[in-house]
Every structure is written in structure tokens, then in C-alpha cells.
Design a protein around this motif. Structure first.
Motif, PDB file in Angstrom:
ATOM      1  N   LYS A  25       0.763  -1.223   0.041  1.00 25.01           N
ATOM      2  CA  LYS A  25       0.068   0.067  -0.001  1.00 25.01           C
ATOM      3  C   LYS A  25       0.777   1.296  -0.119  1.00 25.01           C
ATOM      4  O   LYS A  25       0.468   2.294  -0.660  1.00 25.01           O
ATOM      5  CB  LYS A  25      -0.884   0.109   1.310  1.00 25.01           C
ATOM      6  N   LEU A  26       2.073   1.184   0.563  1.00 23.88           N
ATOM      7  CA  LEU A  26       2.675   2.214   0.769  1.00 23.88           C
ATOM      8  C   LEU A  26       3.660   2.571  -0.447  1.00 23.88           C
ATOM      9  O   LEU A  26       4.585   3.524  -0.608  1.00 23.88           O
ATOM     10  CB  LEU A  26       3.904   2.219   1.908  1.00 23.88           C
ATOM     11  N   GLY A  27       3.551   1.503  -1.414  1.00 23.04           N
ATOM     12  CA  GLY A  27       4.315   1.874  -2.654  1.00 23.04           C
ATOM     13  C   GLY A  27       5.528   0.654  -3.146  1.00 23.04           C
ATOM     14  O   GLY A  27       6.198   0.913  -3.892  1.00 23.04           O
ATOM     15  N   ALA A  28       5.560  -0.324  -2.311  1.00 30.06           N
ATOM     16  CA  ALA A  28       6.591  -1.420  -2.693  1.00 30.06           C
ATOM     17  C   ALA A  28       5.937  -2.462  -3.717  1.00 30.06           C
ATOM     18  O   ALA A  28       4.743  -2.465  -3.684  1.00 30.06           O
ATOM     19  CB  ALA A  28       7.041  -2.085  -1.363  1.00 30.06           C
ATOM     20  N   SER A  29       6.799  -2.660  -4.522  1.00 28.32           N
ATOM     21  CA  SER A  29       6.232  -3.429  -5.558  1.00 28.32           C
ATOM     22  C   SER A  29       6.615  -4.865  -5.006  1.00 28.32           C
ATOM     23  O   SER A  29       5.562  -6.006  -5.481  1.00 28.32           O
ATOM     24  CB  SER A  29       7.212  -3.308  -6.846  1.00 28.32           C
ATOM     25  N   SER A  30       7.173  -5.191  -4.181  1.00 30.97           N
ATOM     26  CA  SER A  30       7.384  -6.696  -3.451  1.00 30.97           C
ATOM     27  C   SER A  30       7.765  -6.577  -1.970  1.00 30.97           C
ATOM     28  O   SER A  30       8.693  -5.380  -1.992  1.00 30.97           O
ATOM     29  CB  SER A  30       7.917  -7.707  -4.258  1.00 30.97           C
ATOM     30  N   ALA A  31       7.802  -7.597  -1.204  1.00 32.83           N
ATOM     31  CA  ALA A  31       8.358  -7.400   0.200  1.00 32.83           C
ATOM     32  C   ALA A  31       8.525  -8.807   0.752  1.00 32.83           C
ATOM     33  O   ALA A  31       7.809  -9.485   0.400  1.00 32.83           O
ATOM     34  CB  ALA A  31       7.675  -6.258   1.085  1.00 32.83           C
ATOM     35  N   ALA A  32       9.546  -8.843   1.539  1.00 33.15           N
ATOM     36  CA  ALA A  32       9.632  -9.969   2.475  1.00 33.15           C
ATOM     37  C   ALA A  32       9.679  -9.249   4.125  1.00 33.15           C
ATOM     38  O   ALA A  32      10.246  -8.495   4.278  1.00 33.15           O
ATOM     39  CB  ALA A  32      10.861 -11.027   2.050  1.00 33.15           C
ATOM     40  N   ALA A  33       9.037 -10.066   4.854  1.00 34.30           N
ATOM     41  CA  ALA A  33       8.909  -9.907   6.275  1.00 34.30           C
ATOM     42  C   ALA A  33       9.255 -10.856   7.020  1.00 34.30           C
ATOM     43  O   ALA A  33       8.588 -12.109   6.997  1.00 34.30           O
ATOM     44  CB  ALA A  33       7.572  -9.010   6.387  1.00 34.30           C
ATOM     45  N   GLU A  34       9.705 -10.734   8.081  1.00 30.20           N
ATOM     46  CA  GLU A  34       9.869 -11.855   9.292  1.00 30.20           C
ATOM     47  C   GLU A  34       9.761 -11.257  10.808  1.00 30.20           C
ATOM     48  O   GLU A  34       9.923 -10.069  11.223  1.00 30.20           O
ATOM     49  CB  GLU A  34      11.466 -12.229   9.199  1.00 30.20           C
ATOM     50  N   VAL A  35       9.106 -12.053  11.470  1.00 31.47           N
ATOM     51  CA  VAL A  35       8.741 -11.791  12.899  1.00 31.47           C
ATOM     52  C   VAL A  35       9.369 -12.865  13.515  1.00 31.47           C
ATOM     53  O   VAL A  35       9.300 -14.105  13.245  1.00 31.47           O
ATOM     54  CB  VAL A  35       7.379 -11.744  13.324  1.00 31.47           C
ATOM     55  N   SER A  36      10.468 -12.789  14.720  1.00 29.86           N
ATOM     56  CA  SER A  36      10.704 -13.675  15.539  1.00 29.86           C
ATOM     57  C   SER A  36      10.753 -13.599  17.122  1.00 29.86           C
ATOM     58  O   SER A  36      10.351 -12.429  17.346  1.00 29.86           O
ATOM     59  CB  SER A  36      12.362 -13.841  15.159  1.00 29.86           C
ATOM     60  N   ASP A  37      10.589 -14.737  17.722  1.00 28.31           N
ATOM     61  CA  ASP A  37      10.562 -14.707  19.101  1.00 28.31           C
ATOM     62  C   ASP A  37      11.272 -15.689  19.896  1.00 28.31           C
ATOM     63  O   ASP A  37      11.034 -16.704  19.345  1.00 28.31           O
ATOM     64  CB  ASP A  37       8.992 -15.003  19.446  1.00 28.31           C
ATOM     65  N   GLU A  38      12.328 -15.344  20.844  1.00 29.80           N
ATOM     66  CA  GLU A  38      13.026 -16.174  21.277  1.00 29.80           C
ATOM     67  C   GLU A  38      13.328 -15.903  22.885  1.00 29.80           C
ATOM     68  O   GLU A  38      13.225 -14.799  23.304  1.00 29.80           O
ATOM     69  CB  GLU A  38      14.375 -15.978  20.776  1.00 29.80           C
ATOM     70  N   LYS A  39      13.488 -17.030  23.582  1.00 34.95           N
ATOM     71  CA  LYS A  39      13.782 -16.911  25.102  1.00 34.95           C
ATOM     72  C   LYS A  39      14.690 -17.767  25.139  1.00 34.95           C
ATOM     73  O   LYS A  39      14.739 -18.934  24.879  1.00 34.95           O
ATOM     74  CB  LYS A  39      12.472 -16.747  25.810  1.00 34.95           C
ATOM     75  N   CYS A  64      12.200  -6.280   4.368  1.00 37.04           N
ATOM     76  CA  CYS A  64      12.919  -5.787   3.055  1.00 37.04           C
ATOM     77  C   CYS A  64      12.087  -5.625   1.973  1.00 37.04           C
ATOM     78  O   CYS A  64      10.965  -6.158   1.738  1.00 37.04           O
ATOM     79  CB  CYS A  64      13.683  -7.018   2.647  1.00 37.04           C
ATOM     80  N   VAL A  65      11.846  -4.394   1.438  1.00 36.09           N
ATOM     81  CA  VAL A  65      11.150  -3.965   0.396  1.00 36.09           C
ATOM     82  C   VAL A  65      11.553  -3.709  -1.013  1.00 36.09           C
ATOM     83  O   VAL A  65      13.067  -3.495  -0.864  1.00 36.09           O
ATOM     84  CB  VAL A  65      10.376  -2.771   0.974  1.00 36.09           C
ATOM     85  N   TYR A  66      11.081  -3.908  -1.867  1.00 33.95           N
ATOM     86  CA  TYR A  66      11.618  -3.570  -3.220  1.00 33.95           C
ATOM     87  C   TYR A  66      10.661  -2.655  -3.948  1.00 33.95           C
ATOM     88  O   TYR A  66       9.459  -2.622  -3.918  1.00 33.95           O
ATOM     89  CB  TYR A  66      11.824  -4.893  -4.174  1.00 33.95           C
ATOM     90  N   ILE A  67      11.472  -1.542  -4.535  1.00 40.00           N
ATOM     91  CA  ILE A  67      10.436  -0.720  -5.667  1.00 40.00           C
ATOM     92  C   ILE A  67      11.164  -0.809  -7.046  1.00 40.00           C
ATOM     93  O   ILE A  67      12.334  -0.526  -6.952  1.00 40.00           O
ATOM     94  CB  ILE A  67      10.357   0.671  -5.078  1.00 40.00           C
ATOM     95  N   GLY A  68      10.476  -1.751  -7.703  1.00 42.53           N
ATOM     96  CA  GLY A  68      11.317  -2.129  -8.957  1.00 42.53           C
ATOM     97  C   GLY A  68      12.646  -2.914  -8.522  1.00 42.53           C
ATOM     98  O   GLY A  68      12.502  -3.973  -7.804  1.00 42.53           O
TER      99      GLY A  68
END
Length: 169
Positions: A25-39, A64-68
Motif C-alpha cells: 500500500k505504501l508503494g513497494a512492488s514486493s516485500a519480505a517480512a519476518e517476525v521472530s520470538d526467542e527466550k 525488506c522492500v523492493y521498488i522495482g
């Protein structure tokens, strides 16, 4: 106020999905996201006495976002909705000013593992601090007993942690 606690894989998946939708929605053409939780816990001993006992709880979000063919990434340890939105916005803004890289981009869909196998790699260790201390003392003693020339050491330590992450693109 504090950082929200992630309590399930479903919550982590929802957060990643929301992050990817927001990036687009903010303009990225593609993206990869990660959430981690460790104890985890760490016990160190020195001269056969407990030196430290540490408890850790780490949560993080990265995108990590890509615009083109321009790429940028950002991360945060604050999992509040406002912080995640700010992190995504920062990555998108940086990508707008990053030089293009002809090789940048997500892997093609046919290269992704869409049905991962359970490799049976997670074996949480239910161990008390007292047991951890005992193991560390025995390890230090074994090192010191190896030779009468060894009269001191930097001590010994034992760590135990468990974590999970969700990655999406």
C-alpha cells in the motif's frame, strides 16, 4: 507500556501478512517480512562459583522492500503496531532513494518451498538453573583437572534457548 508479547504462530503469521500488505500500500512492488520470538537462559561459573544467570527474551520484526530493482530493509525490536508501521515506512522511503540493482528481487515462486517438511529439529531442553549451574561447574572442573599446570580458567557457561520465526513474502 512495553512491547506486545507474541503468543502464537498464528499471531506471527498475521503480523507478517499485515506488514506485507502495508508495504504494498505504501508503494513497494514486493516485500519480505519476518517476525521472530526467542527466550533463553545462560549460566556462567568461574572458580566453581556462579558468576551470572541471564534470562533473555528477544522479539524482532524486519522487512525488506523492493521498488522495482531498488531494495531497502529495516528492523525493530518494538512490535507495537505504530513501530511496525514506522519501520515499514522507513524501508519504503529508503528504497525510493536506493540505486537499482539488476539482480535485486525476491526469488521466483517456483524456487520457494511452499510445503516445508518437519525436520524434527526443535527439542526444547527443560532444565533448571540449578542443573545448568551443575553442568557448568563440572565442565570447568574437567578443564582444570586436565592438567596440574592449569590453576585458573575463564570459567564455563551453558546456554539454553528456544525460538520461532515466521517469514513471508
Amino acid at each position: 507500556m512495553g512491547t506486545p508479547t507474541i503468543s502464537s504462530a498464528e499471531e506471527m503469521k498475521a503480523l507478517v501478512s499485515h506488514a506485507l500488505e502495508t508495504a504494498l500500500k505504501l508503494g513497494a512492488s514486493s516485500a519480505a517480512a519476518e517476525v521472530s520470538d526467542e527466550k533463553g537462559r545462560c549460566v556462567t561459573v568461574r572458580n566453581f562459583d556462579t558468576e551470572s544467570i541471564e534470562y533473555t527474551r528477544d522479539r524482532s520484526f524486519s522487512i525488506c522492500v523492493y521498488i522495482g530493482k531498488s531494495r531497502a530493509s529495516a528492523s525493530s525490536g518494538d512490535l507495537s503496531p505504530k513501530s511496525i508501521e514506522n519501520t515499514i515506512r522507513a524501508a519504503v522511503d529508503m528504497a525510493r532513494y536506493t540505486a537499482e540493482d539488476k539482480d535485486a528481487g525476491l526469488p521466483p515462486a517456483d524456487r520457494l518451498c511452499l510445503k516445508p517438511r518437519n525436520l524434527n529439529l526443535c527439542h526444547p531442553w527443560d532444565i533448571s538453573v540449578e542443573e545448568m549451574t551443575d553442568i557448568a561447574v563440572r565442565a570447568e572442573r574437567a578443564g582444570r583437572d586436565y592438567s596440574p599446570q592449569i590453576v585458573n580458567s575463564d570459567g564455563a557457561g551453558i546456554n539454553s534457548s528456544v525460538g520461532s520465526f515466521v517469514l513471508g513474502n
